[in-house]
Design a protein around this motif. Structure first.
Motif: not given
Length: 491
Positions: A150, A179, A480
């Protein structure tokens, strides 16, 4: 500007300007400003720098330049900065709440609650930042291995509304930063000061320049179109009306931008025959009156079983009539002004339409004399199904009541809307409540509870109430991308 300057935001323009790009406070490139007003008095708070297309392009450049470094920053470090932001937000919650009251108008108790709620997004996503996982495994047919990883989606752009100027900003900013994504934020023109305070807070927490860029403006179409026309923008998140959301979706489609949309609502509040009426009344006050009813998940339509309608109406009406309306900082006030006069006029038009169709006012609070955009808390009964107030989002302190006798009937009426954000059910029978909840076409349901929102839970709707979810574990997923690598590594 450091965090101590939060309480000066509502008093005078910042020395260098109010547009925050690349870690610097700047004036708008063309020198434009726009006014911010106090909804309780109608007075001008101050002029704020109004960003334009040149500022929008500069913000993209700053975010793109910062992206690689932030992507490479260890998740633990990203987490620590968000934890520090949470701590600072809690330490200065009184200042933030006062700022929210000043530009948004909501009662101080609601503003304090919002400041705490907004801070929790920093804490929750600080914890999620270190839990972004990858996987490694054998291909079932043998001969090679699977690596699934990811990584951050890239530069993100957000548009937030005026009704929760702190929480709607942090609900988007926190997961994006966790993220590994840089952020562009355009706050609502009615409430830019709180967003600027959040930027100051994150800077104080150690966020490097370029990772949060805040562009206050009254030229939203020009700024947002610039962003959505730039191929470097890979994620766009909007909270606002369904009508505006549709237009933005069309723009985002041109570059196939990943979108999250949290749009309008028309929440039904169902009170079953076996409900605890006192609990239902308290839940109704929570679901209807938090933030003066200017909330997308506010209870919009009340369906009360005929067997308990008289008792519920009397008790709910008494609670609504007792609401004290006034300036948000005044002692004992629980209902502040609406955001502007246009909002008041829309609410009044819905009430007038219902009255013309046979509804009646069962209870209402008093409002203060003088300036300010006030509307009383109000309960309407005998509301016919064709009244606009049952089909349009009220976004104010008006509660239309109707009755029902059959479960299938009330579900059909509750689901007869293009919206599907939130709903509420009160019943002592958990099996019945769950049965109703599963058949209600909404993304969220409150069972015997009038308050839904929690940073640790996924927030969002179905149908024309939006796309995607914010908050919870799902909240970081929106920022992501999944990458699959086939590794030639024979078994």
């Amino acid at each position: 500007m450091n965090l101590v300057g939060i309480d000066t935001l509502a008093k005078a323009p910042l020395a260098d300007g109010d547009v925050f790009i690349g870690g610097r406070w700047l004036p708008a490139a063309d020198g434009r400003t726009c006014p911010v007003y106090d909804p309780a008095t109608g007075d001008l708070i101050r002029e704020v720098s109004a960003a334009g297309p040149d500022d929008a392009r500069a913000a993209v450049e700053a975010a793109a330049a910062a992206a690689a470094g932030w992507r490479a920053t260890p998740p633990r470090r990203r987490s620590e900065i968000l934890h520090d932001a949470f701590r600072l937000m809690r330490e200065h919650s009184d200042q933030l709440a006062a700022l929210i009251v000043r530009e948004n108008g909501k009662a101080y108790r609601d503003a304090v609650a919002e400041a705490g709620y907004a801070a929790e997004f920093f804490r929750w996503f600080a914890e999620e930042a270190v839990r972004i996982g990858s996987s490694f495994g054998d291909a079932p047919g043998g001969g090679f291995r699977h690596i699934v990883r990811r990584h951050p989606v890239g530069v993100t752009a957000f548009v937030t509304p005026w009704n929760f100027p702190a929480a709607m900003a942090t609900r988007k900013i926190a997961p994006a930063l966790a993220a590994g994504c840089p952020v562009l934020l355009k706050p609502a023109p009615e409430t830019p000061l709180t967003a600027l305070a959040v930027a100051a807070l994150l800077t104080e927490a150690g966020l490097p320049g370029g990772l949060l860029n805040v562009l206050p403006t009254d030229r939203a179409p020009e700024v947002v179109s610039t962003w959505l026309g730039d191929e470097r923008i890979r994620k766009f998140s909007f909270t606002g009306s369904t009508e505006t959301g549709k237009l933005l979706l069309a723009q985002a489609a041109a570059n196939v931008v990943n979108v999250t949309m949290e749009l309008g609502g028309n929440a039904p509040f169902v009170v079953c025959a076996d409900a605890d009426v006192d609990a239902a009344v308290q839940g109704a006050m929570d679901a209807k009156m938090r933030g003066g009813g200017e909330v997308c998940i506010a209870a919009n339509r009340f369906y009360v079983h005929a067997d308990v309608a008289a008792e519920f109406t009397a008790k709910f009406g008494a609670a609504m009539a007792a609401v004290r309306t006034g300036g948000g900082m005044e002692e004992g006030v629980t209902l502040g002004p609406m955001i502007n006069q246009a909002a008041v006029q829309k609410i009044r038009s819905l009430v007038d339409d219902a009255l013309a169709r046979g509804a009646r006012i069962a209870a209402q609070s008093t409002v203060p004399d003088g300036p300010g955009h006030f509307h009383p808390a109000m309960v309407l009964t005998d509301v016919p199904d064709d009244a606009r107030v049952l089909h349009e989002e009220v976004f104010g302190p008006v509660a239309p009541l109707t009755t029902f006798t059959d479960e299938d009937e009330v579900l059909a009426r509750a689901n007869a809307t293009v919206h599907g954000l939130a709903s509420y059910v009160y019943s002592r029978d958990v099996a019945r409540a769950l049965r109703l909840a599963e058949r209600l076409e909404t993304g969220m349901v409150g069972l015997n509870r009038g308050l839904l929102s929690d940073p640790a839970a996924p927030f969002g709707g179905v149908k024309q109430s939006g796309l995607g979810r914010e908050g919870g574990r799902e909240g970081i997923e929106a920022f992501l991308e999944t990458q699959y690598i086939a590794l030639d590594w024979p078994l």
